[in-house]
Design a protein around this motif. Structure first.
Motif, PDB file in Angstrom:
ATOM      1  N   VAL A 100       0.863  -1.184   0.000  1.00 51.67           N
ATOM      2  CA  VAL A 100       0.000   0.000   0.000  1.00 51.67           C
ATOM      3  C   VAL A 100       0.895   1.226   0.000  1.00 51.67           C
ATOM      4  N   LYS A 101       0.574   2.163  -0.872  1.00 46.54           N
ATOM      5  CA  LYS A 101       1.375   3.386  -1.032  1.00 46.54           C
ATOM      6  C   LYS A 101       0.860   4.472  -0.094  1.00 46.54           C
ATOM      7  N   SER A 102       1.785   5.153   0.553  1.00 46.46           N
ATOM      8  CA  SER A 102       1.469   6.270   1.432  1.00 46.46           C
ATOM      9  C   SER A 102       2.480   7.379   1.183  1.00 46.46           C
ATOM     10  N   ALA A 103       2.124   8.598   1.533  1.00 45.87           N
ATOM     11  CA  ALA A 103       3.039   9.722   1.308  1.00 45.87           C
ATOM     12  C   ALA A 103       3.070  10.652   2.510  1.00 45.87           C
ATOM     13  N   PRO A 156      14.189  -1.380   4.596  1.00 44.60           N
ATOM     14  CA  PRO A 156      14.805  -1.194   3.274  1.00 44.60           C
ATOM     15  C   PRO A 156      14.461   0.167   2.679  1.00 44.60           C
ATOM     16  N   VAL A 157      15.272   0.589   1.721  1.00 42.62           N
ATOM     17  CA  VAL A 157      15.059   1.870   1.045  1.00 42.62           C
ATOM     18  C   VAL A 157      15.054   1.644  -0.467  1.00 42.62           C
ATOM     19  N   ILE A 158      14.005   2.116  -1.109  1.00 40.68           N
ATOM     20  CA  ILE A 158      13.943   2.166  -2.572  1.00 40.68           C
ATOM     21  C   ILE A 158      14.312   3.595  -2.946  1.00 40.68           C
ATOM     22  N   ILE A 159      15.557   3.803  -3.337  1.00 41.94           N
ATOM     23  CA  ILE A 159      16.081   5.168  -3.480  1.00 41.94           C
ATOM     24  C   ILE A 159      15.997   5.658  -4.922  1.00 41.94           C
ATOM     25  N   GLY A 160      15.656   6.917  -5.066  1.00 44.01           N
ATOM     26  CA  GLY A 160      15.584   7.536  -6.375  1.00 44.01           C
ATOM     27  C   GLY A 160      14.308   8.347  -6.513  1.00 44.01           C
ATOM     28  N   PRO A 161      14.112   8.969  -7.646  1.00 43.41           N
ATOM     29  CA  PRO A 161      14.980   8.982  -8.816  1.00 43.41           C
ATOM     30  C   PRO A 161      16.246   9.801  -8.568  1.00 43.41           C
ATOM     31  N   VAL A 166       7.369  -1.267   7.114  1.00 47.43           N
ATOM     32  CA  VAL A 166       7.505  -0.063   6.300  1.00 47.43           C
ATOM     33  C   VAL A 166       8.687  -0.209   5.347  1.00 47.43           C
ATOM     34  N   VAL A 167       8.492   0.283   4.131  1.00 47.25           N
ATOM     35  CA  VAL A 167       9.545   0.378   3.133  1.00 47.25           C
ATOM     36  C   VAL A 167       9.679   1.848   2.759  1.00 47.25           C
ATOM     37  N   ILE A 168      10.843   2.417   2.952  1.00 47.75           N
ATOM     38  CA  ILE A 168      11.052   3.821   2.591  1.00 47.75           C
ATOM     39  C   ILE A 168      11.203   3.929   1.076  1.00 47.75           C
ATOM     40  N   ASN A 169      10.357   4.749   0.469  1.00 45.77           N
ATOM     41  CA  ASN A 169      10.428   5.012  -0.964  1.00 45.77           C
ATOM     42  C   ASN A 169      11.004   6.411  -1.181  1.00 45.77           C
ATOM     43  N   HIS A 170      11.984   6.520  -2.031  1.00 43.78           N
ATOM     44  CA  HIS A 170      12.745   7.738  -2.354  1.00 43.78           C
ATOM     45  C   HIS A 170      13.909   7.905  -1.367  1.00 43.78           C
ATOM     46  N   GLY A 171      13.607   8.236  -0.114  1.00 40.39           N
ATOM     47  CA  GLY A 171      14.652   8.255   0.906  1.00 40.39           C
ATOM     48  C   GLY A 171      15.812   9.168   0.592  1.00 40.39           C
ATOM     49  N   GLN A 173       6.293   3.873   1.939  1.00 42.75           N
ATOM     50  CA  GLN A 173       6.187   5.234   2.439  1.00 42.75           C
ATOM     51  C   GLN A 173       7.021   6.211   1.616  1.00 42.75           C
ATOM     52  N   HIS A 174       6.335   7.007   0.781  1.00 38.99           N
ATOM     53  CA  HIS A 174       6.991   8.110   0.069  1.00 38.99           C
ATOM     54  C   HIS A 174       7.484   9.103   1.104  1.00 38.99           C
ATOM     55  N   THR A 175       8.791   9.324   1.103  1.00 36.95           N
ATOM     56  CA  THR A 175       9.339  10.309   2.019  1.00 36.95           C
ATOM     57  C   THR A 175      10.758  10.663   1.575  1.00 36.95           C
ATOM     58  N   HIS A 176      11.086  11.943   1.645  1.00 32.01           N
ATOM     59  CA  HIS A 176      12.398  12.427   1.236  1.00 32.01           C
ATOM     60  C   HIS A 176      13.233  12.918   2.412  1.00 32.01           C
ATOM     61  N   ARG A 177      12.683  13.851   3.193  1.00 33.81           N
ATOM     62  CA  ARG A 177      13.454  14.487   4.250  1.00 33.81           C
ATOM     63  C   ARG A 177      13.679  13.565   5.431  1.00 33.81           C
ATOM     64  N   ALA A 178      14.778  13.796   6.151  1.00 33.75           N
ATOM     65  CA  ALA A 178      15.105  12.957   7.301  1.00 33.75           C
ATOM     66  C   ALA A 178      14.021  13.021   8.371  1.00 33.75           C
ATOM     67  N   ASP A 179      13.441  14.200   8.592  1.00 34.56           N
ATOM     68  CA  ASP A 179      12.409  14.294   9.621  1.00 34.56           C
ATOM     69  C   ASP A 179      11.156  13.520   9.214  1.00 34.56           C
ATOM     70  N   ASP A 180      10.857  13.489   7.921  1.00 33.34           N
ATOM     71  CA  ASP A 180       9.715  12.707   7.462  1.00 33.34           C
ATOM     72  C   ASP A 180      10.007  11.209   7.545  1.00 33.34           C
ATOM     73  N   ILE A 181      11.251  10.821   7.284  1.00 31.90           N
ATOM     74  CA  ILE A 181      11.630   9.418   7.449  1.00 31.90           C
ATOM     75  C   ILE A 181      11.460   9.010   8.909  1.00 31.90           C
ATOM     76  N   ALA A 182      11.831   9.902   9.833  1.00 36.97           N
ATOM     77  CA  ALA A 182      11.656   9.614  11.261  1.00 36.97           C
ATOM     78  C   ALA A 182      10.174   9.453  11.593  1.00 36.97           C
ATOM     79  N   THR A 183       9.321  10.268  10.988  1.00 30.88           N
ATOM     80  CA  THR A 183       7.878  10.120  11.205  1.00 30.88           C
ATOM     81  C   THR A 183       7.384   8.784  10.666  1.00 30.88           C
ATOM     82  N   ALA A 184       7.904   8.387   9.510  1.00 26.91           N
ATOM     83  CA  ALA A 184       7.521   7.096   8.935  1.00 26.91           C
ATOM     84  C   ALA A 184       7.880   5.958   9.882  1.00 26.91           C
TER      85      ALA A 184
END
Length: 404
Positions: free
Chosen positions: A150-153, A267-272, A246-251, A224-235
């Motif tokens: 399930v995708k979340s942002a 895990p982290v799915i990093i990119g683009p 949870v799987v970090i997407n973008h990261g 979990q779509h998330t870029h910033r470190a603080d948002d990753i911490a929230t995830a």
């Protein structure tokens, strides 16, 4: 389809390379991967000579929008985000994929045979993802598994979308609250459902809450779509609170929390990785970041987020990440076995191993060499793409054509 790809430099990904190896595929599945002399090719099996070439599993794109965000279609082909409900857990990317999207042919030209297609990041909860092969008449023909996750942002996108509508959520507080409220309702729903079952009473089902219960039960990961470190911490905070995977997407700023992610096994799915710094969240985007994460022990996949970066550039992102410090072996795994394992598809794709699907790509050389190209692509043993040196372009098999 029954074929034997012989004489190539075979790279299984989860095993040592074989110089002069055979990949035998029968009924669409790999049945042998070994040196040529050790494989007895049955009569009637088509033999493909891969001498002088590299043979690898088809690449796996772990996060993209093929077919739901169609190229060159504008508004008519834009079905990525249903931005009318912050909680779209009941929505399915499966229902919006157009196999005629030009991106699928591009995927094959870049050696990508499997893609996990996801809703976009306009909603705190975007919907269900699906894994498909990159060739077929209908998405049902192409289906590998559904739903996959399930995708979340978190972050800028959902708060901008709903802030513009002057409704919840318009801040990071609001985005997290929408997700938290949804899981609390799902917990209550599950309790009521179990009580009704125990009492043998009828129960009104809710598609949104049913899928969230599957996340709570550990059946489906939370992408979990998330870029910033603080948002990753929230995830990570939300995942700990409700106990889901949870799987970090973008990261993008995941490297700042690499030790934390590694310790938690996230895990982290990093990119683009080929984009400009188009918004605040991307200020720390760098091709060095995959290497930093991998060296910290984070399981890593690389994504194009197609069409943000064209999907056939997936391998080139890996190549340039190697240039900036990513181990070459890890780079190759980050577009094959790792994304397959992260998304729960490694029983089907991601390596050359008996029992897996016969998704094989013959390359002119090392795919991490920018000058190499995919020459022939097979999905479940069927040749679906070939590069014509005479024409200087690739040709995709017509999925609508069936031999009499």
């Amino acid at each position: 389809m029954n074929i034997a790809i012989t004489g190539g430099f075979v790279v299984p990904v989860d095993g040592e390379p074989i110089d002069g190896g055979t990949v035998l595929i029968q009924s669409g599945k790999i049945v042998a991967v070994a040196p040529d002399a050790e494989v007895d090719v049955p009569s009637g099996v088509t033999t493909v000579d891969a001498g002088g070439s590299w043979v690898l599993p088809g690449f796996v794109e772990a996060h993209g929008h093929l077919g739901v965000h169609e190229e060159a279609e504008g508004w008519a082909g834009q079905d990525t985000n249903e931005m009318t409900d912050p909680n779209g857990a009941r929505l399915r990317a499966l229902d919006a994929i157009n196999p005629a999207d030009l991106g699928f042919a591009d995927a094959l030209s870049g050696g990508v045979t499997t893609a996990v297609i996801k809703p976009g990041s306009g909603n705190p909860i975007g919907g269900q993802t699906v894994a498909v092969k990159c060739w077929g008449r209908t998405v049902d023909d192409m289906l590998v598994r559904e739903p996959v996750s399930v995708k979340s942002a978190l972050g800028e996108n959902p708060k901008r979308v709903y802030g513009d509508q002057k409704k919840l959520p318009s801040t990071r507080q609001g985005v997290a609250a929408v997700i938290r409220d949804a899981f609390v309702r799902a917990q209550d729903y599950k309790a009521r459902r179990e009580h009704a079952k125990a009492e043998d009473k009828p129960f009104d089902r809710d598609g949104t809450l049913e899928i969230l219960v599957r996340v709570l039960d550990g059946e489906l990961p939370w992408c979990q779509h998330t870029h910033r470190a603080d948002d990753i911490a929230t995830a990570l905070r939300l995942a700990d609170e409700f106990g889901y995977r949870v799987v970090i997407n973008h990261g993008t700023e995941g490297y700042l929390l690499a030790d934390v992610l590694a310790e938690k096994g996230v895990p982290v799915i990093i990119g683009p990785l080929f984009t400009s710094r188009s918004k605040v969240e991307l200020r720390q985007r760098s091709l060095r970041n995959p290497g930093i994460l991998a060296r910290a022990g984070v399981e890593l996949a690389i994504t194009t987020d197609h069409p943000v970066v064209p999907i056939h550039f997936l391998v080139h992102q890996a190549t340039l990440a190697v240039k900036e410090g990513l181990d070459p072996t890890v780079a190759l795994r980050s577009i094959t076995l790792n994304p397959a394992r992260i998304m729960g598809l490694d029983d089907r794709v991601g390596a050359l191993r008996p029992g897996l699907d016969g998704d094989v790509v013959i390359w002119s050389g090392d795919p991490l060499d920018i000058m190499s190209r995919a020459l022939r692509v097979f999905i479940e043993g069927r040749e679906v793409y070939s590069f014509s040196a005479e024409k200087g372009e690739g040709e995709v098999a017509d999925p609508y054509y069936r031999e009499a």
